[in-house]
Structures are given as structure tokens and as C-alpha cells.
Scaffold this active site. Structure first.
Site, mmCIF file in Angstrom:
data_model
loop_
_atom_site.group_PDB
_atom_site.id
_atom_site.type_symbol
_atom_site.label_atom_id
_atom_site.label_comp_id
_atom_site.label_asym_id
_atom_site.label_seq_id
_atom_site.Cartn_x
_atom_site.Cartn_y
_atom_site.Cartn_z
ATOM 1 N N ASN A 6 -0.480 0.857 3.084
ATOM 2 C CA ASN A 6 0.674 1.617 3.571
ATOM 3 C C ASN A 6 0.207 3.045 3.850
ATOM 4 O O ASN A 6 0.101 3.852 2.937
ATOM 5 C CB ASN A 6 1.781 1.579 2.494
ATOM 6 N N TRP A 7 -0.083 3.303 5.118
ATOM 7 C CA TRP A 7 -0.653 4.613 5.471
ATOM 8 C C TRP A 7 0.383 5.734 5.384
ATOM 9 O O TRP A 7 0.040 6.905 5.541
ATOM 10 C CB TRP A 7 -1.224 4.579 6.890
ATOM 11 N N LYS A 8 1.637 5.393 5.167
ATOM 12 C CA LYS A 8 2.704 6.405 5.098
ATOM 13 C C LYS A 8 2.524 7.385 6.268
ATOM 14 O O LYS A 8 2.279 6.960 7.397
ATOM 15 C CB LYS A 8 2.668 7.110 3.746
ATOM 16 N N HIS A 91 11.290 0.660 0.773
ATOM 17 C CA HIS A 91 10.338 1.493 0.020
ATOM 18 C C HIS A 91 11.110 2.614 -0.676
ATOM 19 O O HIS A 91 12.092 3.138 -0.119
ATOM 20 C CB HIS A 91 9.290 2.069 0.987
ATOM 21 N N GLU A 161 7.132 -1.788 -7.215
ATOM 22 C CA GLU A 161 6.564 -0.446 -7.201
ATOM 23 C C GLU A 161 7.395 0.484 -8.084
ATOM 24 O O GLU A 161 8.374 1.084 -7.599
ATOM 25 C CB GLU A 161 6.565 0.119 -5.781
ATOM 26 N N GLY A 167 2.022 7.463 -6.125
ATOM 27 C CA GLY A 167 1.439 8.731 -5.666
ATOM 28 C C GLY A 167 0.768 9.547 -6.750
ATOM 29 O O GLY A 167 0.593 10.752 -6.609
ATOM 30 N N SER A 209 -0.224 3.967 -7.424
ATOM 31 C CA SER A 209 -1.494 4.501 -7.924
ATOM 32 C C SER A 209 -2.557 3.435 -8.133
ATOM 33 O O SER A 209 -3.251 3.426 -9.143
ATOM 34 C CB SER A 209 -1.260 5.308 -9.211
ATOM 35 N N GLY A 230 -0.927 2.867 -1.204
ATOM 36 C CA GLY A 230 -0.587 4.026 -0.383
ATOM 37 C C GLY A 230 -1.806 4.892 -0.134
ATOM 38 O O GLY A 230 -2.673 4.570 0.673
#
Ligand code: PGA
Length: 247
Positions: A6-8, A91, A161, A167, A209, A230
């Protein structure tokens, strides 16, 4: 094992997106790991159109609308046409911007209607001693699953998640023992909607993470089917190390 990158909004140049895609094609060749990339919407079409590799593409979100006069929206139909085969939905970063469980359900329905496999994200913000967080998870799952047909239910993927783990660093991620408990809990919940062996068709991913240093322990110590990654998926070297740690 399935790894969804998930490149956000970490990737903001087409050349970097292309480098990550090229590396993913090489990493995906072994066949042990299936890789799905979720680029920012403007890059989806340029990467995914004409894609003949094993790598597949996800859109990071779909619109709750069906198109028309809705400036800025990316519909499930447009994402599928651009080459996506998966859609990340619900998300926590979208829920924080207003996606309720009802909105999440309509996005899931639009995705399914256009042949996209929904990756439904669920997760609690905090863990309380009374385990009220389990009720929150149950609500996130039941709002969607109760409204789907038995066939549609088997087309879903769940990404667990916990928001408190997203993150951060590997040291903040969930422990394998706690994750295994959650996987069992989610499997049990799914069993209420998909009796017998049908519930095992629904893959369960973990996100929050995940890094090269903890992915192997999380995979080995649990019955998880894959990961939604992520930050660590947005760098060629780190993503390579992550996939190799699982191979
Ligand atoms: P993270 O994000 O790997 O950067 O924690 C996971 C996610 O939000 O999907």
C-alpha cells in the site's frame, strides 16, 4: 502468501513507481509470494495497463458513488478499467476521513460489482481491558458480511490492521502470539457467515508496522495468509528485503 504494498501517498513520481513495479516483477517470479501493488490512483493506469506479469494491482480506495457529477472521485468501474483487480476498502486512514461502516459497505458492493476483490480493512484504535475492541471489530465485519451473498462473502479478503500499530516501527507491531489470537477470532467470526470450509476461502492479512525484521516471525508464528504493508513497501530495497524474508 500474499503481500499487498500500500504505497499510500508516499510515491509522488512515476519514475519511482516504475522502479518499484520493476523490482516487484522480479521478486514475484519465484511464485511463492503473490504481490499486489496499490499505487496512488494517477499511476494505476500507466503501470497496470498491458501488465502481463504475476504482479497485480489494487486501487487504494473506491468511490461510494457510481460516477457522474462527482468531482475527484475514483469509481470502482474506472479503477477496474485502469487495470486494478483488487480494491483496498475501509482503510483506517479513510475511515478517519469519514468513511462509516455503511459507506464501507457500499464501496465493497461497487468493487464486487466491477470484479475487484475487496480488501476490507478492519482494526481497533485502542485495546481496552474489557475487550470492547472486539465488539468494534465484529461490527466492522458484520455490517459488510451480513449484506453480501454467500458467493460474494467468499470473494472478500480481510486485512486486520490495529490502528495503534500503523505507521510505527517493528517494535510497535503486534506480537505473533497476539496476532494469532486475532486471526482465530476473525476466522470464528467469518464462520458465522460462511459455514464449514467456505470461510477458509477468505484470506486474512495483517497490517501495521510490518518490516523486514518482523515479517518472518509474524508469518511463522501465526496462521496469517499475508500482509498489507505501508511504509516498508514504498522503498525498493526495504520491499525487496521484506519479500525475501518471507521466501
Ligand atoms: P504501515 O501501514 O506498514 O506503514 O504501518 C500499513 C497500512 O496502513 O496499511
Amino acid at each position: 502468501m500474499l503481500i499487498v504494498g500500500n504505497w499510500k501517498a508516499y510515491i509522488e513520481s512515476l519514475s519511482k513507481a516504475k522502479r518499484l513495479y520493476a523490482a516487484s516483477k522480479r521478486l514475484g517470479q519465484s511464485g511463492k509470494i503473490s504481490i499486489v501493488l496499490a499505487p496512488p490512483a494517477p499511476y494505476l493506469g500507466s503501470l497496470a495497463s498491458g501488465n502481463r506479469s504475476k504482479v497485480e494491482f489494487a486501487v487504494q480506495d473506491v468511490s461510494a458513488t457510481l460516477g457522474g457529477a462527482t468531482t475527484g472521485e475514483v469509481t470502482a468501474e474506472a479503477a477496474a478499467d485502469a487495470g486494478a483487480t483488487y480494491a483496498i476498502i475501509g482503510h483506517s486512514e479513510r475511515r478517519a476521513m469519514g468513511d462509516t461502516d455503511a459507506i464501507v459497505l457500499s464501496k465493497v458492493q461497487h468493487a464486487l460489482a466491477h470484479g475487484l476483490t475487496p480488501i476490507l480493512c478492519i482494526g481497533e484504535s485502542v485495546r481496552d481491558e474489557d475487550a470492547a475492541y472486539l465488539t468494534q471489530l465484529r461490527h466492522q465485519v458484520s455490517t459488510v458480511f451480513a449484506a453480501l451473498s454467500p458467493k460474494e462473502r467468499t470473494q472478500m479478503i480481510i486485512a486486520y490492521e490495529p490502528i495503534w500499530a500503523i505507521g510505527k516501527n517493528a517494535s510497535d507491531a503486534i506480537t505473533p502470539a497476539d496476532l494469532n489470537e486475532m486471526v482465530l477470532y476473525i476466522q470464528k467470526m467469518l464462520g458465522e457467515y460462511l459455514p464449514g470450509k467456505a470461510s477458509s476461502k477468505v484470506l486474512i492479512l495483517y497490517g501495521g508496522s510490518v518490516e523486514p525484521g518482523n515479517i518472518r516471525a509474524l508469518a511463522a508464528g501465526t496462521s496469517i495468509d499475508g500482509f498489507l504493508v505501508g511504509r516498508a513497501s514504498s522503498d525498493v530495497t526495504t520491499f525487496g528485503a521484506l519479500v525475501k524474508a518471507l521466501s
